[in-house]
Motif scaffolding. Sequence first.
Motif, PDB file in Angstrom:
ATOM      1  N   MET A   1       0.827  -1.202   0.000  1.00  0.00           N
ATOM      2  CA  MET A   1       0.000   0.000   0.000  1.00  0.00           C
ATOM      3  C   MET A   1       0.865   1.256   0.000  1.00  0.00           C
ATOM      4  O   MET A   1       0.572   2.222  -0.700  1.00  0.00           O
ATOM      5  N   LEU A   2       1.948   1.258   0.764  1.00  0.00           N
ATOM      6  CA  LEU A   2       2.836   2.423   0.799  1.00  0.00           C
ATOM      7  C   LEU A   2       3.504   2.637  -0.557  1.00  0.00           C
ATOM      8  O   LEU A   2       3.636   3.774  -1.019  1.00  0.00           O
ATOM      9  N   ASN A   3       3.955   1.561  -1.186  1.00  0.00           N
ATOM     10  CA  ASN A   3       4.551   1.677  -2.519  1.00  0.00           C
ATOM     11  C   ASN A   3       3.544   2.230  -3.511  1.00  0.00           C
ATOM     12  O   ASN A   3       3.861   3.080  -4.339  1.00  0.00           O
ATOM     13  N   TYR A   4       2.315   1.725  -3.423  1.00  0.00           N
ATOM     14  CA  TYR A   4       1.253   2.184  -4.315  1.00  0.00           C
ATOM     15  C   TYR A   4       0.961   3.667  -4.062  1.00  0.00           C
ATOM     16  O   TYR A   4       0.848   4.449  -5.005  1.00  0.00           O
ATOM     17  N   ASP A   5       0.859   4.070  -2.781  1.00  0.00           N
ATOM     18  CA  ASP A   5       0.621   5.477  -2.449  1.00  0.00           C
ATOM     19  C   ASP A   5       1.754   6.365  -2.963  1.00  0.00           C
ATOM     20  O   ASP A   5       1.515   7.465  -3.455  1.00  0.00           O
ATOM     21  N   ASN A   6       2.995   5.909  -2.849  1.00  0.00           N
ATOM     22  CA  ASN A   6       4.124   6.682  -3.364  1.00  0.00           C
ATOM     23  C   ASN A   6       4.023   6.840  -4.874  1.00  0.00           C
ATOM     24  O   ASN A   6       4.335   7.894  -5.415  1.00  0.00           O
ATOM     25  N   GLU A   7       3.627   5.776  -5.547  1.00  0.00           N
ATOM     26  CA  GLU A   7       3.571   5.813  -7.008  1.00  0.00           C
ATOM     27  C   GLU A   7       2.451   6.709  -7.519  1.00  0.00           C
ATOM     28  O   GLU A   7       2.655   7.509  -8.414  1.00  0.00           O
ATOM     29  N   ILE A   8       1.257   6.570  -6.964  1.00  0.00           N
ATOM     30  CA  ILE A   8       0.127   7.328  -7.501  1.00  0.00           C
ATOM     31  C   ILE A   8      -0.203   8.575  -6.704  1.00  0.00           C
ATOM     32  O   ILE A   8      -0.926   9.435  -7.180  1.00  0.00           O
ATOM     33  N   PRO A  31      -4.527  12.211  -1.737  1.00  0.00           N
ATOM     34  CA  PRO A  31      -5.017  13.601  -1.696  1.00  0.00           C
ATOM     35  C   PRO A  31      -4.094  14.534  -0.905  1.00  0.00           C
ATOM     36  O   PRO A  31      -4.080  15.730  -1.134  1.00  0.00           O
ATOM     37  N   GLN A  32      -3.299  13.979  -0.001  1.00  0.00           N
ATOM     38  CA  GLN A  32      -2.415  14.805   0.816  1.00  0.00           C
ATOM     39  C   GLN A  32      -0.985  14.899   0.293  1.00  0.00           C
ATOM     40  O   GLN A  32      -0.225  15.755   0.733  1.00  0.00           O
ATOM     41  N   LYS A  33      -0.580  14.005  -0.612  1.00  0.00           N
ATOM     42  CA  LYS A  33       0.798  14.063  -1.105  1.00  0.00           C
ATOM     43  C   LYS A  33       0.850  13.690  -2.583  1.00  0.00           C
ATOM     44  O   LYS A  33       0.098  12.832  -3.051  1.00  0.00           O
ATOM     45  N   PRO A  34       1.760  14.347  -3.315  1.00  0.00           N
ATOM     46  CA  PRO A  34       1.854  14.089  -4.755  1.00  0.00           C
ATOM     47  C   PRO A  34       2.488  12.730  -5.048  1.00  0.00           C
ATOM     48  O   PRO A  34       3.177  12.172  -4.207  1.00  0.00           O
ATOM     49  N   PRO A  35       2.259  12.210  -6.264  1.00  0.00           N
ATOM     50  CA  PRO A  35       2.923  10.959  -6.637  1.00  0.00           C
ATOM     51  C   PRO A  35       4.427  11.183  -6.735  1.00  0.00           C
ATOM     52  O   PRO A  35       4.885  12.268  -7.074  1.00  0.00           O
ATOM     53  N   LYS A  36       5.191  10.150  -6.417  1.00  0.00           N
ATOM     54  CA  LYS A  36       6.653  10.228  -6.478  1.00  0.00           C
ATOM     55  C   LYS A  36       7.148   9.820  -7.861  1.00  0.00           C
ATOM     56  O   LYS A  36       6.622   8.895  -8.467  1.00  0.00           O
ATOM     57  N   LEU A  37       8.169  10.502  -8.318  1.00  0.00           N
ATOM     58  CA  LEU A  37       8.873  10.097  -9.526  1.00  0.00           C
ATOM     59  C   LEU A  37       9.909   9.084  -9.085  1.00  0.00           C
ATOM     60  O   LEU A  37      11.034   9.424  -8.735  1.00  0.00           O
ATOM     61  N   LEU A  38       9.503   7.808  -9.051  1.00  0.00           N
ATOM     62  CA  LEU A  38      10.350   6.746  -8.514  1.00  0.00           C
ATOM     63  C   LEU A  38      11.345   6.212  -9.532  1.00  0.00           C
ATOM     64  O   LEU A  38      12.392   5.696  -9.174  1.00  0.00           O
ATOM     65  N   ASN A  39      10.994   6.318 -10.803  1.00  0.00           N
ATOM     66  CA  ASN A  39      11.824   5.737 -11.851  1.00  0.00           C
ATOM     67  C   ASN A  39      11.856   6.723 -13.010  1.00  0.00           C
ATOM     68  O   ASN A  39      10.810   7.047 -13.568  1.00  0.00           O
TER      69      ASN A  39
END
Length: 165
Positions: free
Chosen positions: A10-17, A20-28
């Motif tokens: 879930m944390l990986n998914y939240d980071n990727e997409i 509402p409180q934080k933007p998606p991460k540019l992981l790759n």
Amino acid sequence: MSNLQNLGNMLNYDNEIGTPQKPPKLLNVNDYSNWKARFEHYISYTDSSLWIPILEGYKHPTHIYLDEEVPKPISNLDEEQKKAYDREKKALGSITMSLTRELFHSFRGYDTSKDLWKALQKRFEGNSDIKKSKRDLLRKQYECFNFMENELLDDLISRFYHLQT
């Protein structure tokens, strides 16, 4: 699957997409185009007025002090100028929060959201020659696309969708 694994997924998914409180991460960096689309949706969802400084730029108001033009103190900005200042800071913060530590280090010197956004585009999308080369390579991959030996249908579909993005 354990609860700990579920939480990690879930944390990986939240980071990727994003959330509402934080933007998606540019992981790759190879996934820049997908991240960019998700980030654009995030900004549109959270506060579409943040696009104003990202696309049009922001220039901090100035005044003359001792015969020199200097930035106006934030406390001296009028209401509209304060709103523009807040939009710029939120836009810049949203972009920088979506960069990993390694990427942020490379883009630290950008002071405005517009400059940072353009730098990311330049680095990961390239100039017109690079874009043309990427399109040509994608066209060749698409033309040569076929079912691989021992490949599952789901894997084939996944590869096909990856070519489309």
